[in-house]
Design an enzyme around this catalytic site. Structure first.
Site, PDB file in Angstrom:
ATOM      1  CE1 TYR A  51      96.170  27.081  42.275  1.00 48.86           C
ATOM      2  CE2 TYR A  51      97.628  25.643  41.034  1.00 48.86           C
ATOM      3  CZ  TYR A  51      97.186  26.141  42.241  1.00 48.86           C
ATOM      4  OH  TYR A  51      97.749  25.701  43.414  1.00 48.86           O
TER       5      TYR A  51
ATOM      6  CG  ASN B 159      89.551  24.897  51.430  1.00 46.93           C
ATOM      7  OD1 ASN B 159      88.569  24.962  52.155  1.00 46.93           O
ATOM      8  ND2 ASN B 159      89.940  23.784  50.846  1.00 46.93           N
TER       9      ASN B 159
ATOM     10  CB  CYS C 249      92.215  23.326  47.860  1.00 47.69           C
ATOM     11  SG  CYS C 249      92.784  23.015  49.522  1.00 47.69           S
ATOM     12  CG  HIS C 250      93.674  17.269  47.991  1.00 46.11           C
ATOM     13  ND1 HIS C 250      92.587  17.502  48.820  1.00 46.11           N
ATOM     14  CD2 HIS C 250      93.429  16.083  47.364  1.00 46.11           C
ATOM     15  CE1 HIS C 250      91.735  16.494  48.701  1.00 46.11           C
ATOM     16  NE2 HIS C 250      92.229  15.624  47.819  1.00 46.11           N
TER      17      HIS C 250
ATOM     18  CD  GLU D 119      91.291  12.476  46.533  1.00 45.54           C
ATOM     19  OE1 GLU D 119      91.251  12.965  45.390  1.00 45.54           O
ATOM     20  OE2 GLU D 119      90.869  13.058  47.546  1.00 45.54           O
TER      21      GLU D 119
END
Length: 164
Positions: A103, A127, A135-136, A162
């Site tokens: 953040y 979002n 945003c993950h 990912e």
């Protein structure tokens, strides 16, 4: 005209909402991608038209992502938000696949003071296109998984997918 469809995914059934667009691949710009139980997720409204064919390109890209063959989306969005939210969302689009950011780093990237981390979290929570606007990939400064409108289990699932 607002169109919608649902699609099965490893995260559960996703609700896709879009608007016709002359410039979007496949003719539909994505307005929302919601998952079951999502905080603030979209729900089908009266007057929306179910149109699976309108989302063929978007669904193809989502399937390729979940199958491991796509690391970036090429989807036109039609999302509305404040100027601050738009800056945050634009910065999200630049966070590479397989990586995370914090953040604080995201705040720094958009030129916001570190004290704006709470506002940044609120913008992330708003979002409307989860998964495709990543945003993950935003985590706490200590590496912890914090906040995700789709739930922390799904955030963990996406990051594992990912290999972030």
């Amino acid at each position: 005209m607002t169109v919608y469809t649902t699609v099965d995914s490893p995260l559960g059934e996703l609700l896709l909402v879009g608007e016709e667009s002359k410039t979007a691949k496949g003719g539909t710009a994505l307005a929302s991608l919601s998952m079951p139980g999502q905080k603030g997720g979209a729900v089908v409204q009266e007057g929306w038209q179910r149109s699976p064919e309108a989302f063929a390109e978007i669904v193809s890209q989502l399937r390729a992502y979940f199958d491991g063959g796509r690391t970036r989306f090429d989807i036109e969005y039609v999302t509305r938000g404040t100027a601050f939210q738009q800056r945050v969302w634009q910065a999200l689009d630049a966070v590479p696949y397989g990586t995370t950011t914090t953040y604080g780093r995201l705040a720094e990237q958009i030129g916001a003071p570190r004290a704006a981390v709470r506002a940044l979290g609120t913008a992330l929570g708003a979002n409307p296109v989860l998964v495709v606007r990543p945003c993950h990939r935003v985590i706490g400064a200590n590496g912890s998984l914090t906040g995700y409108a789709g739930g922390l289990e799904r955030k963990q699932q996406l990051l594992a997918h990912e290999a972030a």
